[in-house]
Design an enzyme around this catalytic site. Structure first.
Site, PDB file in Angstrom:
ATOM      1  N   LYS A   1      -4.574 -21.854 -65.230  1.00  0.00           N
ATOM      2  CA  LYS A   1      -3.481 -21.140 -65.891  1.00  0.00           C
ATOM      3  C   LYS A   1      -2.591 -22.094 -66.675  1.00  0.00           C
ATOM      4  O   LYS A   1      -2.255 -21.842 -67.826  1.00  0.00           O
ATOM      5  CB  LYS A   1      -2.665 -20.383 -64.835  1.00  0.00           C
ATOM      6  CG  LYS A   1      -1.639 -19.463 -65.436  1.00  0.00           C
ATOM      7  CD  LYS A   1      -0.786 -18.804 -64.353  1.00  0.00           C
ATOM      8  CE  LYS A   1      -1.611 -17.837 -63.533  1.00  0.00           C
ATOM      9  NZ  LYS A   1      -0.801 -17.179 -62.490  1.00  0.00           N
TER      10      LYS A   1
ATOM     11  N   ARG B   1       4.577 -19.601 -60.365  1.00  0.00           N
ATOM     12  CA  ARG B   1       3.254 -19.041 -60.031  1.00  0.00           C
ATOM     13  C   ARG B   1       2.268 -20.144 -59.716  1.00  0.00           C
ATOM     14  O   ARG B   1       2.300 -21.217 -60.304  1.00  0.00           O
ATOM     15  CB  ARG B   1       2.672 -18.288 -61.237  1.00  0.00           C
ATOM     16  CG  ARG B   1       3.434 -17.077 -61.676  1.00  0.00           C
ATOM     17  CD  ARG B   1       2.826 -16.587 -62.989  1.00  0.00           C
ATOM     18  NE  ARG B   1       3.755 -15.789 -63.735  1.00  0.00           N
ATOM     19  CZ  ARG B   1       3.730 -14.460 -63.762  1.00  0.00           C
ATOM     20  NH1 ARG B   1       2.806 -13.803 -63.114  1.00  0.00           N
ATOM     21  NH2 ARG B   1       4.629 -13.802 -64.457  1.00  0.00           N
TER      22      ARG B   1
ATOM     23  N   GLY C   1      -4.775 -13.282 -57.204  1.00  0.00           N
ATOM     24  CA  GLY C   1      -3.989 -12.685 -56.127  1.00  0.00           C
ATOM     25  C   GLY C   1      -4.062 -13.420 -54.799  1.00  0.00           C
ATOM     26  O   GLY C   1      -3.548 -12.946 -53.804  1.00  0.00           O
TER      27      GLY C   1
ATOM     28  N   MET D   1      -2.922 -16.459 -54.087  1.00  0.00           N
ATOM     29  CA  MET D   1      -1.780 -17.305 -53.739  1.00  0.00           C
ATOM     30  C   MET D   1      -0.496 -16.645 -54.240  1.00  0.00           C
ATOM     31  O   MET D   1      -0.523 -15.529 -54.718  1.00  0.00           O
ATOM     32  CB  MET D   1      -1.986 -18.697 -54.299  1.00  0.00           C
ATOM     33  CG  MET D   1      -3.068 -19.429 -53.541  1.00  0.00           C
ATOM     34  SD  MET D   1      -3.371 -21.044 -54.188  1.00  0.00           S
ATOM     35  CE  MET D   1      -3.960 -20.698 -55.796  1.00  0.00           C
TER      36      MET D   1
ATOM     37  N   ARG E   1      -7.040 -16.165 -69.675  1.00  0.00           N
ATOM     38  CA  ARG E   1      -8.076 -16.888 -68.921  1.00  0.00           C
ATOM     39  C   ARG E   1      -9.388 -16.173 -69.173  1.00  0.00           C
ATOM     40  O   ARG E   1      -9.405 -15.029 -69.637  1.00  0.00           O
ATOM     41  CB  ARG E   1      -7.752 -16.918 -67.432  1.00  0.00           C
ATOM     42  CG  ARG E   1      -7.663 -15.527 -66.834  1.00  0.00           C
ATOM     43  CD  ARG E   1      -7.233 -15.580 -65.385  1.00  0.00           C
ATOM     44  NE  ARG E   1      -6.928 -14.209 -64.944  1.00  0.00           N
ATOM     45  CZ  ARG E   1      -6.279 -13.902 -63.850  1.00  0.00           C
ATOM     46  NH1 ARG E   1      -5.821 -14.845 -63.077  1.00  0.00           N
ATOM     47  NH2 ARG E   1      -6.068 -12.659 -63.504  1.00  0.00           N
TER      48      ARG E   1
ATOM     49  N   HIS F   1      -6.122  -4.885 -58.108  1.00  0.00           N
ATOM     50  CA  HIS F   1      -6.693  -5.898 -57.214  1.00  0.00           C
ATOM     51  C   HIS F   1      -8.082  -5.493 -56.730  1.00  0.00           C
ATOM     52  O   HIS F   1      -9.042  -6.261 -56.785  1.00  0.00           O
ATOM     53  CB  HIS F   1      -5.742  -6.094 -56.034  1.00  0.00           C
ATOM     54  CG  HIS F   1      -6.251  -7.053 -55.015  1.00  0.00           C
ATOM     55  ND1 HIS F   1      -6.927  -6.626 -53.898  1.00  0.00           N
ATOM     56  CD2 HIS F   1      -6.229  -8.402 -54.975  1.00  0.00           C
ATOM     57  CE1 HIS F   1      -7.282  -7.697 -53.198  1.00  0.00           C
ATOM     58  NE2 HIS F   1      -6.866  -8.779 -53.827  1.00  0.00           N
TER      59      HIS F   1
ATOM     60  N   SER G   1     -46.110 -28.224 -50.839  1.00  0.00           N
ATOM     61  CA  SER G   1     -45.120 -27.161 -50.976  1.00  0.00           C
ATOM     62  C   SER G   1     -44.157 -27.291 -49.806  1.00  0.00           C
ATOM     63  O   SER G   1     -44.577 -27.282 -48.649  1.00  0.00           O
ATOM     64  CB  SER G   1     -45.799 -25.791 -50.960  1.00  0.00           C
ATOM     65  OG  SER G   1     -44.811 -24.787 -50.998  1.00  0.00           O
TER      66      SER G   1
ATOM     67  N   CYS H   1     -41.424 -23.254 -50.922  1.00  0.00           N
ATOM     68  CA  CYS H   1     -41.651 -21.827 -50.655  1.00  0.00           C
ATOM     69  C   CYS H   1     -40.820 -21.330 -49.488  1.00  0.00           C
ATOM     70  O   CYS H   1     -40.947 -20.193 -49.081  1.00  0.00           O
ATOM     71  CB  CYS H   1     -43.135 -21.556 -50.440  1.00  0.00           C
ATOM     72  SG  CYS H   1     -43.816 -22.422 -49.018  1.00  0.00           S
TER      73      CYS H   1
ATOM     74  N   TYR I   1     -42.124 -26.396 -59.373  1.00  0.00           N
ATOM     75  CA  TYR I   1     -41.739 -24.984 -59.327  1.00  0.00           C
ATOM     76  C   TYR I   1     -40.962 -24.700 -58.048  1.00  0.00           C
ATOM     77  O   TYR I   1     -40.974 -25.502 -57.104  1.00  0.00           O
ATOM     78  CB  TYR I   1     -42.990 -24.073 -59.397  1.00  0.00           C
ATOM     79  CG  TYR I   1     -43.843 -24.170 -58.161  1.00  0.00           C
ATOM     80  CD1 TYR I   1     -43.608 -23.346 -57.062  1.00  0.00           C
ATOM     81  CD2 TYR I   1     -44.860 -25.117 -58.051  1.00  0.00           C
ATOM     82  CE1 TYR I   1     -44.361 -23.458 -55.909  1.00  0.00           C
ATOM     83  CE2 TYR I   1     -45.617 -25.241 -56.898  1.00  0.00           C
ATOM     84  CZ  TYR I   1     -45.359 -24.399 -55.819  1.00  0.00           C
ATOM     85  OH  TYR I   1     -46.082 -24.521 -54.675  1.00  0.00           O
TER      86      TYR I   1
HETATM   87  C1  PEP Z   1     -41.332 -22.442 -44.286  1.00  0.00           C
HETATM   88  O1  PEP Z   1     -41.424 -22.911 -43.165  1.00  0.00           O
HETATM   89  O2  PEP Z   1     -40.425 -22.734 -45.087  1.00  0.00           O
HETATM   90  C2  PEP Z   1     -42.311 -21.456 -44.773  1.00  0.00           C
HETATM   91  C3  PEP Z   1     -42.291 -21.028 -46.007  1.00  0.00           C
HETATM   92  O3  PEP Z   1     -43.176 -20.968 -43.869  1.00  0.00           O
HETATM   93  P1  PEP Z   1     -42.814 -19.873 -42.788  1.00  0.00           P
HETATM   94  O4  PEP Z   1     -41.473 -19.335 -43.103  1.00  0.00           O
HETATM   95  O5  PEP Z   1     -43.890 -18.858 -42.879  1.00  0.00           O
HETATM   96  O6  PEP Z   1     -42.864 -20.668 -41.534  1.00  0.00           O
END
Ligand code: PEP
Ligand code: MG
Length: 947
Positions: free
Chosen positions: A33, A102, A111, A113, A346, A469, A836, A904, A924
């Site tokens: 602000k 303020r 809101g 503070m 803002r 709010h 992975s 994963c 990835y």
């Molecule tokens: C993990 O352990 O992150 C995984 C993807 O395998 P799971 O969750 O099936 O053990």
């Protein structure tokens, strides 16, 4: 004496910038602000003069609640400068300057503070003001506001103490609205309010303006560590050590008569993103009347009729501000006797839908580039676009059935179904402790209600407008919200609401549509929006992909998930948990048959294999075979083969595997078809086998009952199952016989899976689909495990391709989910062609927290107490688990430079974890289908922010 600068006048923003270095740091120093007030002053927007006390002063103050050395002198010196500009003097009875005080942190915390207005008023200056303005009503209204705000904010007196006085006075005079009260009324109430202070505190309301100012600044500093600010920061991920700045600014008054007014507006519609001024104003009122949503406001367009010149100037200023900041602005303004003042600008909070539309529109308008547009949208916003909605037909039906409960302002989109609760504490309790879906219903909300709002699936209020709010907070957090449903009458005592001829009691179910602004009684079915329809989001996600290095893959077990994920932009399957298919009802008996017989069958298989190996190597029990021992081995082998032939267990084991093979082949075929041209990582069986069998307790109860009742039918089968369950029982199954260990102890299961995968891939390839199977071996902890399992599985892959006479690229790799695997990644990469990160297990085993129990037992306590900043199963712990990952990527790639690396675990869909994966050089991230769009945006953020 310290010569550090703690205070900057609004027109000293150049100096602040010089010291801070860049604008981001100016915002850090002066708060959002304060920086904006300085910036507006710099570009010639009419801003009432004032100054900012820095966040640094706030931080120093927190140590021992004392202003840093020199700060107060600088405040006073700045006050003199402001007096000069305003042509008024602080505390001067003849021409008093009044100021507001303020908070203003670097990140906006609406809101959260405290604010105190009209500082400088006292019995003497009030008289002077009346002389000057000839408006005693206005002066006493302002004075009582000061006493009330000062009382509640600075002195901690409950607001009700003042509100009760006001209400009972109005009731006694039989007036409805504050505007019906005159000068004498406010004068009387000012005295009453001062008496409240005296009664509650034991001392008089302070008359010295400087004392008022000092205490107000301290109160704002203290509010940085107030509960609601702390709660908000936890939720919004704002660090605790930023501190808040304090802005002291000349008061301008919107309540000086009907040629005055005040309002708030957005330069675009914060709900839809449409390019038009959006907001509310009130004539003859002060700011908090608009924001609190207590008086019903007028739409901003109405100002064009009421004060055309002011409106035109307002349009011009807001357009300039947008062009200057290259972003949608949320402004506060006051008109004092026909003169327009801008109090604040803002970047405007907006719904997900608006954020995306504004970002894409601004690229098309040439205001920002694509990268900036991508950064403008919070990845979590995308999630809101995927939130459930009500089907229009179902809504129509509910309307025709007379189930409409109320309608109001559609403040935050998305649909929610839940049970009604009338206060924040109960709403939070029911949601967190009882696991209920909650709709919080209130007349209006205040910052103290935030915990209930955050716990609720939806919010419904009877008062307030689009900028109240409730609306602002709900929009930010993506909670569906309807405000100002004024047909509702809420009785907080009786815990009921009456509306449209219906009565809703606490705990009753309602359905709330934050997009249409309607609420219905009962439960309406929710549907999930179709991403394909959201063109602007698609455009933005394409821009995100242009600016990402990380690809986003999906965790998908079934073709339907894969197809959806592909439509969401997934570039591969990063995890197919093959065992999920084992749980299907018609397969389970075969899975059970496989498991029950595995041990006995494997024992016989192992004996025969050992004897065969002995003949092949010419050694027995470590010694060379003699004629005599050879004969003995041959005889034993013949016996073992006969045993194998005649074994029921072996027969049953292979029968079960033979049934499962074509079923799995069918599963995998569907995935290859759906992901034509993209990689598909299929993970071999992971969980301990007992997970596929009924529970030990249930079986024991069944078997015992049957024995007691003398029931014979089916008893033997149950006993065999129970026996298998008992044999497979482990104290720590998560660390037991699972993953690659199963592949070593019962190799035929994984062999069957690999055969199924390659048969499916071959069939798909023969039909013209482009297949890239990647076989993932779970839970490797030692290179020898992989050496024992992988070559043999690869041989099966090759032989299937030879049998089918097809050829395609494939990979064999492993999950890195055991700390030892990460620590020995160099060795593992000699065999594995890809890694992975299974960060669910890696977190479990890295922290030593059971992923099944920790969240229930202690993890939330840890987070509440600040022992851990966040739940490490949701947001990757960069320092510990992340270090393992970093090391694994580095050492793995040293051995195999083209090593493909992904993640994963659940973290693959979390923006902060995705950024970390970008930083360590993952190829990835893989996440659940609905997170794919979120992850695409997060991957782009990671790349843009770190390049
Ligand atoms: C993990 O352990 O992150 C995984 C993807 O395998 P799971 O969750 O099936 O053990
Ligand atoms: Mg795992």
């Amino acid at each position: 004496m310290s010569d550090k600068k703690w205070v900057y006048l609004f027109d000293q923003v150049d100096e602040a910038e010089e010291r801070a270095g860049d604008w981001e740091s100016v915002r850090g120093l002066l708060g959002g602000k304060g920086a904006n007030l300085g910036e507006m002053t710099r570009i010639g927007v009419p801003v009432p003069p004032g100054f900012t006390v820095t966040t640094e002063a706030c931080i120093v103050y927190q140590d021992d609640q004392i202003f840093p050395e020199g700060m107060w002198d600088q405040v006073m010196a700045s006050m003199r400068a402001v007096e000069e500009k305003a042509g008024k003097k602080f505390g001067d009875p003849t021409n008093p300057l009044l100021v507001s005080c303020r908070s203003g942190a670097k990140m906006s915390m609406p809101g959260m503070m405290d604010t105190v207005l009209n500082i400088g008023l006292n019995d003497e200056t009030a008289k002077g003001m009346i002389e000057l303005t000839q408006n005693a009503r206005f002066v006493f209204d302002s004075y009582r506001r000061l006493v009330q705000m000062f009382g509640s904010v600075v002195l901690g007196i409950p607001d009700e103490a003042f509100e009760d006085e006001l209400d009972s006075y109005k009731a006694a005079k039989s007036v409805q609205s504050d505007t019906d009260l005159d000068a004498e009324d406010w004068k009387y109430l000012t005295e009453k309010f001062k008496a409240v202070v005296k009664k509650e505190m034991g001392f008089d309301f302070p008359q010295e303006p400087e004392k008022q100012l000092e205490l107000a600044i301290k109160a704002v500093f203290n509010s940085w560590n107030g509960k609601r600010a702390v709660d908000y920061r936890r939720r919004a991920g704002i660090p605790d050590d930023l501190g808040t700045a304090v802005n002291i600014q000349t008061m301008v008054f919107g309540n000086m008569g009907w040629d005055s007014g005040t309002g708030v507006a957005f330069t675009r519609d914060p709900g839809s993103g449409e390019k038009k001024l959006y907001g509310d104003f009130l004539l003859n009122a002060q700011g908090e009347d608009v924001v609190a949503g207590i008086r019903n406001t007028e739409p901003i367009s109405q100002l064009a009729d009421e004060m055309p010149d002011v409106y035109r100037q307002f349009e011009e200023i807001t357009l300039n501000l947008e062009n200057h900041y290259h972003d949608m602005q949320d402004v506060e303004f006051t008109i004092e006797k026909g003169k327009l003042w801008m109090l604040q600008t803002r970047s405007g909070k907006r719904t997900a839908k608006a954020a995306i539309k504004v970002a894409v529109d601004m690229v098309n308008e040439g205001l920002i580039d694509r990268k900036e547009a991508v950064l403008r949208v919070d990845p979590e916003h995308v999630d809101q676009m995927l939130h459930p909605q009500f089907d229009p037909e179902i809504v129509e039906e509910a309307r025709n059935d007379n189930r409409l409960l109320a309608s109001g302002v559609n403040a935050s989109p998305g649909a929610a179904v839940g049970q009604v609760y009338f206060d924040a504490d109960t709403a939070e309790k029911m949601a967190h402790e009882e696991g209920q879906d909650v709709i919080m219903v209130r007349p209006f909300t205040k910052p103290d209600d935030v915990h209930g709002m955050l716990a609720a699936k939806g919010i419904l209020t009877s008062e307030g407008g689009a900028t109240s709010h409730a609306a602002v907070v709900a929009r930010q957090f993506g909670v569906p919200c309807v405000v100002g449903a004024s047909m509702m009458s809420i009785n907080l005592e009786k815990r009921e609401l009456r509306s449209n001829g219906k009565v809703i009691k606490e705990g009753d179910w309602i359905s709330l549509d934050g997009s249409s602004g309607e609420a219905y009684i009962g439960k309406l079915d929710l549907t999930t929006p179709d991403l394909e329809e959201q063109k602007e989001l698609m455009t933005l996600l394409d821009w995100a992909d242009e600016n990402s290095r990380l690809e986003v893959w999906v965790n998908a077990d079934y073709p339907a998930d894969a197809i959806r994920a592909r439509s969401f932009g997934a570039k591969g399957i990063g995890l197919c948990r093959t065992e999920h298919m084992f749980f299907e009802e018609e397969r389970l008996p075969h899975v059970e048959k496989m498991i029950i017989n595995a041990e006995e069958a494997q024992k016989l298989i192992d004996i025969a294999e050992r004897l065969e190996a002995s003949l092949e190597t010419g050694r027995f029990e470590g010694r060379p075979l003699t004629d005599e021992t050879r004969k003995m081995v041959e005889a034993e082998l013949a016996e073992a083969k006969a045993a194998l032939e005649g074994s029921k267990a072996v027969k049953a084991y292979y029968e079960a595997l033979d049934v499962l093979l074509p079923l799995q082949r069918g599963d995998f075929y569907g995935l290859f078809e759906a992901m034509d041209g993209l990689p598909v990582i299929i993970r071999l069986i992971d969980p301990p086998l007992h997970e596929f069998l009924p529970s030990q307790e249930d079986l024991l109860v069944d078997v015992t009952t049957m024995r007691l009742k003398g029931e014979k039918d089916g008893l033997e089968e149950k006993e065999i199952l129970l026996d298998a369950v008992n044999r497979l029982h482990e104290s720590n199954p998560m660390m037991g016989l699972r993953g690659i260990r199963l592949g070593i102890v019962y190799p035929d299961i994984m062999r069957m899976q690999v055969r199924a995968i390659f048969e499916a891939a071959s069939e798909a390839a023969q039909k013209g689909f482009v297949v890239y199977p990647e076989i993932m071996i779970p839970l490797t902890g030692h290179i020898n495990e992989l050496k024992s399992v992988q070559p043999e599985l690869e041989a099966i892959a090759k032989s299937v391709m030879a049998e089918k006479n097809v050829n395609f690229n494939y990979k064999f790799g492993t999950m890195i989910e055991i700390p030892r695997a990460a620590l020995t990644a160099g060795e593992i990469a000699e065999v594995a062609e890809f890694f992975s990160f299974g960060t669910n297990d890696l977190t479990q085993m890295g922290f030593g927290y059971s992923r099944d129990d920790a969240e229930r037992n202690f993890l939330f306590t840890y987070v509440d107490k600040g022992i851990l900043p966040v739940n490490p199963f949701q947001v990757l712990d960069r320092k510990g688990i992340g270090r393992l990952m970093e090391l694994a990527v580095k050492e793995g790639r040293e051995v195999r430079p083209d090593l493909e690396v992904g993640i994963c675990g659940e973290h693959g869909g979390d923006p902060s974890s995705i950024e970390f994966c970008h930083l360590v050089g993952n190829n990835y991230v893989s996440c659940s289908p609905f997170r794919v769009p979120v992850a695409r945006l997060a991957a782009a953020h990671a790349n843009i922010k770190n390049s």
